[in-house]
Design an enzyme around this catalytic site. Structure first.
Site, PDB file in Angstrom:
ATOM      1  CB  VAL A 164      12.405 -25.362 -31.966  1.00  0.00           C
ATOM      2  CG1 VAL A 164      12.617 -26.551 -32.897  1.00  0.00           C
ATOM      3  CG2 VAL A 164      10.962 -24.841 -32.092  1.00  0.00           C
ATOM      4  CG  HIS A 209      12.874 -31.516 -34.664  1.00  0.00           C
ATOM      5  ND1 HIS A 209      11.564 -31.871 -34.459  1.00  0.00           N
ATOM      6  CD2 HIS A 209      13.469 -32.616 -35.182  1.00  0.00           C
ATOM      7  CE1 HIS A 209      11.373 -33.142 -34.827  1.00  0.00           C
ATOM      8  NE2 HIS A 209      12.521 -33.619 -35.264  1.00  0.00           N
TER       9      HIS A 209
HETATM   10  P1  OAD Z   1       3.058 -33.803 -30.843  1.00  0.00           P
HETATM   11  O1  OAD Z   1       2.269 -32.542 -30.792  1.00  0.00           O
HETATM   12  O2  OAD Z   1       2.967 -34.647 -32.046  1.00  0.00           O
HETATM   13  O3  OAD Z   1       2.695 -34.722 -29.595  1.00  0.00           O
HETATM   14  C1  OAD Z   1       2.576 -34.165 -28.305  1.00  0.00           C
HETATM   15  C2  OAD Z   1       2.267 -35.305 -27.359  1.00  0.00           C
HETATM   16  O4  OAD Z   1       2.276 -34.770 -26.048  1.00  0.00           O
HETATM   17  C3  OAD Z   1       0.919 -35.967 -27.580  1.00  0.00           C
HETATM   18  O5  OAD Z   1       1.082 -37.379 -27.551  1.00  0.00           O
HETATM   19  C4  OAD Z   1       0.083 -35.504 -26.363  1.00  0.00           C
HETATM   20  O6  OAD Z   1      -0.805 -36.517 -25.931  1.00  0.00           O
HETATM   21  C5  OAD Z   1       1.178 -35.302 -25.335  1.00  0.00           C
HETATM   22  N1  OAD Z   1       0.866 -34.311 -24.270  1.00  0.00           N
HETATM   23  C6  OAD Z   1       0.100 -33.212 -24.343  1.00  0.00           C
HETATM   24  N2  OAD Z   1       0.115 -32.548 -23.168  1.00  0.00           N
HETATM   25  C7  OAD Z   1       0.910 -33.244 -22.329  1.00  0.00           C
HETATM   26  C8  OAD Z   1       1.346 -33.067 -20.976  1.00  0.00           C
HETATM   27  N3  OAD Z   1       0.951 -32.031 -20.234  1.00  0.00           N
HETATM   28  N4  OAD Z   1       2.164 -34.007 -20.449  1.00  0.00           N
HETATM   29  C9  OAD Z   1       2.568 -35.080 -21.183  1.00  0.00           C
HETATM   30  N5  OAD Z   1       2.188 -35.307 -22.456  1.00  0.00           N
HETATM   31  C10 OAD Z   1       1.391 -34.393 -23.034  1.00  0.00           C
HETATM   32  O7  OAD Z   1       4.571 -33.345 -30.539  1.00  0.00           O
HETATM   33  P2  OAD Z   1       5.932 -34.048 -30.936  1.00  0.00           P
HETATM   34  O8  OAD Z   1       5.800 -35.513 -30.875  1.00  0.00           O
HETATM   35  O9  OAD Z   1       6.977 -33.386 -30.147  1.00  0.00           O
HETATM   36  O10 OAD Z   1       8.400 -31.088 -36.103  1.00  0.00           O
HETATM   37  O11 OAD Z   1       6.049 -33.598 -32.445  1.00  0.00           O
HETATM   38  C11 OAD Z   1       7.188 -33.931 -33.144  1.00  0.00           C
HETATM   39  C12 OAD Z   1       7.394 -32.979 -34.255  1.00  0.00           C
HETATM   40  O12 OAD Z   1       6.211 -32.848 -35.047  1.00  0.00           O
HETATM   41  C13 OAD Z   1       7.694 -31.543 -33.863  1.00  0.00           C
HETATM   42  O13 OAD Z   1       9.028 -31.349 -33.436  1.00  0.00           O
HETATM   43  C14 OAD Z   1       7.383 -30.800 -35.119  1.00  0.00           C
HETATM   44  C15 OAD Z   1       6.064 -31.466 -35.445  1.00  0.00           C
HETATM   45  O14 OAD Z   1       5.668 -31.447 -36.758  1.00  0.00           O
HETATM   46  C16 OAD Z   1       8.588 -30.270 -37.135  1.00  0.00           C
HETATM   47  O15 OAD Z   1       8.014 -29.204 -37.268  1.00  0.00           O
HETATM   48  C17 OAD Z   1       9.590 -30.771 -38.109  1.00  0.00           C
END
Ligand code: OAD
Length: 246
Positions: free
Chosen positions: A105, A121
């Protein structure tokens, strides 16, 4: 990083329409905390049900806004990183057949020059009224009062999708358009949140090629080409080697 895997990814990305789906990991190198995956991730310190649900907003709207204002301030101080910039560059190679979905977002894809990601989102830079549905641009970084909807004068919330709410319908249009010709590249998401986490398995079932860029090897058998490492390192490698791989 295994250079054969980078070559495989580029070949796949050149072979047909591209859908990229990003999550919080793509913004991690800009200094924006992810939700899961490390000790300083947001859901380690905060509870989603206190901050990111319609019920939380009803119970304590100022607390919810304080958290979103804090995130706005963090994001306003951050800059797009090489991962965001490389995705913009990749889109320019394939302007007619490139779609970018994001769960983020923060607006960093737009600030990196990609004008129209599908923000599944929503955007933290809007307000969204849960009473009349009005969405308005709003870039305030703090306030001691909860903003009011410009249309119906109710208390209005941040313009994001909370748990229990519908994601942007553009996501479902993209999902239903995926064919065996597509390559889907999933970047920096843990795959914990529905429905974004369906894209790899749906794409794989339709015969598309799936690539995952993540510091951890996530999504297992749904991924054909796992590129394990930081998106700010791997995505520039794809762009740099784009012209070399035929
Ligand atoms: P997450 O925080 O769940 O996952 C982030 C991912 O990025 C993890 O698998 C990390 O291993 C990976 N990661 C971290 N640093 C990285 C880097 N430099 N390069 C590549 N990968 C990296 O985030 P989302 O999956 O986006 O929703 O979360 C989805 C939703 O959960 C969000 O939009 C939010 C949250 O609750 C709501 O608030 C409704």
């Amino acid at each position: 990083m295994n250079s054969q895997l980078i070559r495989d990814a580029i070949k796949a990305l050149k072979s047909g329409p591209i859908v990229v789906s990003t999550g919080a990991g793509v913004s991690a190198e800009s200094g924006i905390p992810t939700f899961r995956g490390s000790a300083d991730s947001l859901w380690q310190g905060y509870k989603p049900e206190d901050l990111a649900t319609p019920e939380a907003f009803e119970k304590n709207p100022q607390l919810v806004w304080d958290w979103y204002y804090w995130r706005r301030r963090l994001i306003s101080q951050a800059q797009p990183n090489p991962g965001h910039l490389s995705l913009t560059e990749l889109s320019l190679h394939r302007t007619d057949e490139f779609t970018l979905l994001t769960q983020n977002v923060d607006g960093l894809h737009q600030r990196a020059g990609y004008p129209n990601p599908i923000e599944m989102h929503g955007s933290i830079w809007n307000t969204k009224c849960r009473v009349c549905g009005c969405v308005s641009k709003d870039e305030a970084l703090s306030s001691t009062t909860v903003p009011m909807c410009v249309a119906c004068n109710s208390l209005t919330g941040p313009g994001v999708v909370w748990f229990g709410e519908e994601v942007h319908d553009g996501f479902f249009r993209v999902l239903s358009s995926i064919t065996a010709r597509h390559t889907i590249m999933i970047v920096g998401t843990s795959g914990n949140v529905f429905p974004a986490n369906q894209i790899a398995t749906v794409a794989k079932a339709r015969g598309a090629t799936t690539i995952c860029v993540n510091v951890d090897p996530v999504m297992g058998p749904a991924i054909d080409i796992p590129l394990v490492g930081k998106s700010g390192d791997i995505l520039p490698l794809i762009v740099e080697n784009w012209g070399v791989v035929v």
